[in-house]
Write an enzyme that holds these catalytic residues in place. Structure first.
Site, short mmCIF file in Angstrom:
data_model
loop_
_atom_site.label_atom_id
_atom_site.label_comp_id
_atom_site.label_asym_id
_atom_site.label_seq_id
_atom_site.Cartn_x
_atom_site.Cartn_y
_atom_site.Cartn_z
N ARG A 1 0.79 -1.22 0.00
CA ARG A 1 0.00 0.00 0.00
C ARG A 1 0.83 1.28 0.00
O ARG A 1 0.29 2.39 0.07
CB ARG A 1 -0.97 0.03 1.20
CG ARG A 1 -2.14 0.99 1.00
CD ARG A 1 -2.91 1.25 2.29
NE ARG A 1 -3.84 2.36 2.12
CZ ARG A 1 -3.50 3.63 2.19
NH1 ARG A 1 -2.24 3.96 2.44
NH2 ARG A 1 -4.39 4.59 2.01
N LEU A 2 2.14 1.19 -0.10
CA LEU A 2 2.97 2.39 -0.14
C LEU A 2 3.10 2.87 -1.59
O LEU A 2 4.19 2.89 -2.17
CB LEU A 2 4.34 2.13 0.49
CG LEU A 2 4.34 1.93 2.00
CD1 LEU A 2 5.75 1.68 2.51
CD2 LEU A 2 3.73 3.15 2.69
#
Length: 207
Positions: free
Chosen positions: A185-186
């Site tokens: 999710r980065l």
């Protein structure tokens, strides 16, 4: 299909200082990757009271002047854009894990630009644009098909008439956001915003 680990990081030092050049690079890569209808984008508009609506459109042209799409001026989006000339486009190229968000103001294209585009379309598409009262309630599909048949019969030896209520809008960007999928999710998000001197500022946004 690429895995998340295959996606290329989006770094400030790698992007072009001109967001249109960066968009053109990503668009070409999406086309080369076989993304179906890479020119398809979600178009968001809003009524004067702020109620939003969104739909898919095909962006038929983009250059230094902006992004062009076509519609009926009497459709819901046409009416909303006339009353509130601000809009947003979202391109999503899933195989590459990429999105591009573009926001700005809109204006109608010139009648000459609209006519040139309409005449470049297949004859059947021209007839459909004339026959369809876009976004209005109709009794049945047969009504549309009958209108198209009547127009075709009445214009067998000539070009169909140009639809007076149908044409283009050009979105003049004031901001771009390039989004690249990353692990855990980065995700990478770089936003370009325009300044009064015509330059663009690049900022990284948290995912």
């Amino acid at each position: 299909m690429s895995s998340v680990s295959d996606f290329i990081p989006l770094r400030e030092e790698d992007v072009d200082p001109d967001p249109l050049v960066q968009f053109a690079t990503w668009f070409e890569l999406a086309t080369q990757a076989g993304v179906r209808a890479a020119e398809a984008a979600a178009l968001a508009t809003a009524a004067p009271d702020g109620v939003p609506s969104v739909r898919m459109v095909l962006v038929k042209q983009f250059d230094a002047r902006g992004f062009v799409f076509y519609t009926s001026y009497e459709s819901r989006k046409g009416i909303e854009l006339a009353a509130n000339p601000h809009a947003a486009l979202l391109f999503y190229w899933m195989p590459l894990g990429r999105q591009v968000r573009i926001e700005g103001t809109v204006k109608r294209t010139t009648p000459e630009q609209t006519a040139a585009y309409i005449r470049s379309r297949p004859r059947a598409s021209q007839l459909s644009a004339i026959a369809s009262p876009q976004s209005q309630v109709i009794a049945s599909r047969e009504v549309l098909e009958r209108r198209v048949a009547e127009l075709a019969a009445g214009n067998e030896s000539s070009d169909p008439p140009l639809p007076g209520t149908w044409g283009g809008f050009r979105l003049y960007p004031t901001s771009f956001e390039f989004w690249q999928n990353r692990e855990d999710r980065l995700h990478d998000r770089l936003r370009y915003t325009s300044a009064d001197d015509g330059r663009w500022t690049i900022e990284r946004l948290a995912p």
